[in-house]
Design a protein around this motif. Structure first.
Motif, PDB file in Angstrom:
ATOM      1  N   ARG A   1     111.787   4.174 121.829  1.00 23.92           N
ATOM      2  CA  ARG A   1     110.360   3.873 121.668  1.00 23.92           C
ATOM      3  C   ARG A   1     109.550   5.146 121.485  1.00 23.92           C
ATOM      4  O   ARG A   1     108.618   5.200 120.672  1.00 23.92           O
ATOM      5  N   ALA A   2     109.885   6.176 122.257  1.00 26.23           N
ATOM      6  CA  ALA A   2     109.121   7.423 122.204  1.00 26.23           C
ATOM      7  C   ALA A   2     109.201   8.066 120.821  1.00 26.23           C
ATOM      8  O   ALA A   2     108.184   8.512 120.277  1.00 26.23           O
ATOM      9  N   ILE A   3     110.395   8.120 120.256  1.00 27.18           N
ATOM     10  CA  ILE A   3     110.558   8.764 118.954  1.00 27.18           C
ATOM     11  C   ILE A   3     110.031   7.878 117.838  1.00 27.18           C
ATOM     12  O   ILE A   3     109.460   8.363 116.852  1.00 27.18           O
TER      13      ILE A   3
ATOM     14  N   ASP B   1     104.999   1.986 125.779  1.00 26.26           N
ATOM     15  CA  ASP B   1     104.044   3.089 125.635  1.00 26.26           C
ATOM     16  C   ASP B   1     104.720   4.454 125.740  1.00 26.26           C
ATOM     17  O   ASP B   1     104.040   5.459 125.937  1.00 26.26           O
ATOM     18  N   ASP B   2     106.031   4.499 125.632  1.00 28.36           N
ATOM     19  CA  ASP B   2     106.745   5.768 125.724  1.00 28.36           C
ATOM     20  C   ASP B   2     106.340   6.681 124.562  1.00 28.36           C
ATOM     21  O   ASP B   2     105.988   6.212 123.480  1.00 28.36           O
ATOM     22  N   LYS B   3     106.417   7.979 124.790  1.00 21.91           N
ATOM     23  CA  LYS B   3     105.973   8.910 123.749  1.00 21.91           C
ATOM     24  C   LYS B   3     106.626  10.279 123.912  1.00 21.91           C
ATOM     25  O   LYS B   3     107.142  10.629 124.977  1.00 21.91           O
ATOM     26  N   VAL B   4     106.608  11.032 122.823  1.00 22.28           N
ATOM     27  CA  VAL B   4     106.968  12.446 122.877  1.00 22.28           C
ATOM     28  C   VAL B   4     105.763  13.183 123.447  1.00 22.28           C
ATOM     29  O   VAL B   4     104.674  13.162 122.865  1.00 22.28           O
ATOM     30  N   ALA B   5     105.957  13.819 124.601  1.00 20.95           N
ATOM     31  CA  ALA B   5     104.837  14.488 125.277  1.00 20.95           C
ATOM     32  C   ALA B   5     104.667  15.930 124.816  1.00 20.95           C
ATOM     33  O   ALA B   5     103.588  16.517 124.988  1.00 20.95           O
TER      34      ALA B   5
END
Length: 462
Positions: free
Chosen positions: A240-242, A270-274
């Motif tokens: 999800r983040a990528i 709502d995952d994400k690259v921080a």
């Protein structure tokens, strides 16, 4: 939660890689470095894959842990199945040499992918990073058929000879390469010779993740680049983040397994690259344009006035990453509004873009401070002492007060950490296969001129 991921590494079954690259050593060094999630690398290699299956167990999240009977069985470091594949093929009138990263959520998917490649007569046992005569697009198609949860990321995207945007054998756009499957490319890897800001200049990447990993061929190089992910610590969270900047197309011309069903709800969130942790791109082997045999090195400004022909031998120069970015970028550097706040580099005009930190490896700082080789036992002993008392390398480089370092070690090491945080460095960019030099002090040890020997073992796993 936030976790640090290094998902482009290799095993001892890849050419020019350390024989110490095994699961126990990888887990141990990942902990020292501050890495929470490590790619296995090389899962297509039959011997390495058998070793992975014998030493790792699936934990239900799409990640893997060492089995209970293995060293470091209680380690908090997790693994995910990853491999780098070199595709060499002819497309649109040119020979293409493109390296891609493939991530898989489970052994079954990895085995299905292996079988698909073997059916195409791919040779998988000669190198952990296999070379195949399959186009990048076809490779993506095969990976997606093995698992619709595949993550497929062009590796070190700007490297002249092996990057998707490389000047020598790459493409001018993702669409040129992947055509109707382009929407399944959710991100690209910066590689050691570029940083996120350079990639922010490319419009085609506006809705794609920019990730960075170490491409480590030895244990000490783990984590020299990495990506910080925020969200669920699982393969689905990573996916999800990528994928988050993009939208999966309703129909991109490929039949996926179970594609008639609605998208798996686990792939929404709502995952994400921080953010990312970056090597100084000038230290990469292809940052500037040049010709190493003739000792010619040009910045993009030099090339504008002097051209791209070697003035000594008359042959074409190898066009570096900086020059290549200038060729296909749609934005000028000034349009990014790049600022640095508390060590984090961000864009004021592209506020949705995660920031990044530029770090100098702690072993290199210690090496310069002690005036000893980065591979010496003296340097390694000091590294072990400091990480044991103060915490992992990333914590020391970014959070620990330098006064705490001075209490237990040489004040020169504390000074080096502070100078690295401020970006107060001596930098000489790399070119045409020659590593650049990033030093803390003008008279510091030049890592590019050191004898390249294997780092000593930590002493736990042979």
């Amino acid at each position: 939660m936030a976790y640090v991921a290094d998902l482009h590494i290799h095993s001892r079954f890849s050419r020019a890689c350390s024989p110490q690259l095994n699961i126990p050593n990888l887990a141990e060094w990942a902990k020292l470095k501050g890495i929470d999630l490590l790619g296995t690398g090389d899962f297509l290699h039959p011997l390495w894959f058998a070793e992975l299956k014998s030493q790792l167990k699936e934990d239900g999240s799409g990640f893997f842990r060492p089995k209970d009977d293995q060293p470091l069985a209680g380690s908090e470091v997790k693994f995910v199945l990853t491999v780098e594949i070199a595709s060499i093929y002819s497309h649109k009138g040119r020979v293409r040499r493109v390296h891609n990263l493939v991530f898989m959520p489970d052994f079954a998917s990895a085995e299905a992918f292996q079988k698909a490649l073997l059916s195409r007569r791919a040779t998988l046992g000669s190198d952990g990073r296999p070379i195949v005569g399959i186009s990048s697009k076809d490779l993506l198609s095969l990976a997606l058929q093995a698992s619709e949860k595949t993550l497929f990321i062009p590796a070190h995207a700007w490297t002249p000879w092996f990057g998707i945007f490389g000047s020598e054998s790459g493409y001018d756009s993702l669409e040129d390469c992947f055509e109707d499957l382009t929407d399944y490319i959710y991100g690209i890897e910066t590689g050691l010779s570029s940083d996120p800001a350079m990639n922010w200049r490319i419009k085609e990447l506006d809705n794609r993740s920019i990730v960075s990993f170490s491409d480590a061929h030895s244990l000490p190089n783990l984590g020299r680049e990495a990506t910080v992910i925020e969200g669920e610590f699982s393969y689905y969270g990573l996916y999800r983040a990528i994928k988050s900047p993009t939208v999966i197309p309703a129909n991109a011309g490929i039949q996926l397994n179970n594609s008639s069903s609605k998208l798996d709800p686990r792939l929404r969130g709502d995952d994400k690259v921080a953010g990312t942790i970056e090597f100084y791109p000038e230290e990469g082997k292809y940052h500037y344009t040049g010709h190493r045999n003739c000792n010619i090195k040009y910045s993009p400004e030099d090339t504008k006035t002097k051209g791209a022909t070697c003035p000594k031998c008359g042959r074409g120069l190898t066009v570096g990453v900086m020059e290549r970015v200038e060729e296909i970028a749609v934005r000028d550097v000034s349009e990014l509004g790049v600022i640095r706040e508390n060590g984090v580099i961000k864009s004021q005009t592209m506020a949705n873009r995660p920031g990044y930190r530029m770090l100098v490896p702690f072993l290199q700082i210690i090496s310069e401070a002690l005036k000893s080789s980065v591979t010496s036992q003296k340097v390694l002993n000091e590294y072990k002492k400091l990480t044991k008392i103060l915490g992992n390398e990333l914590k020391i480089l970014t959070k620990i007060e330098t006064s705490e370092i001075t209490k237990i070690s040489d004040s020169k090491i504390a000074e080096g950490v502070e100078k690295a945080r401020l970006g107060d460095l001596v930098i000489d960019p790399g070119y045409d296969g020659v590593y650049g030099v990033v030093k803390i002090w003008q008279d510091g040890v030049d890592p590019a001129k050191e004898e390249q020997v294997e780092a000593p073992q930590l002493g736990l796993f042979d």
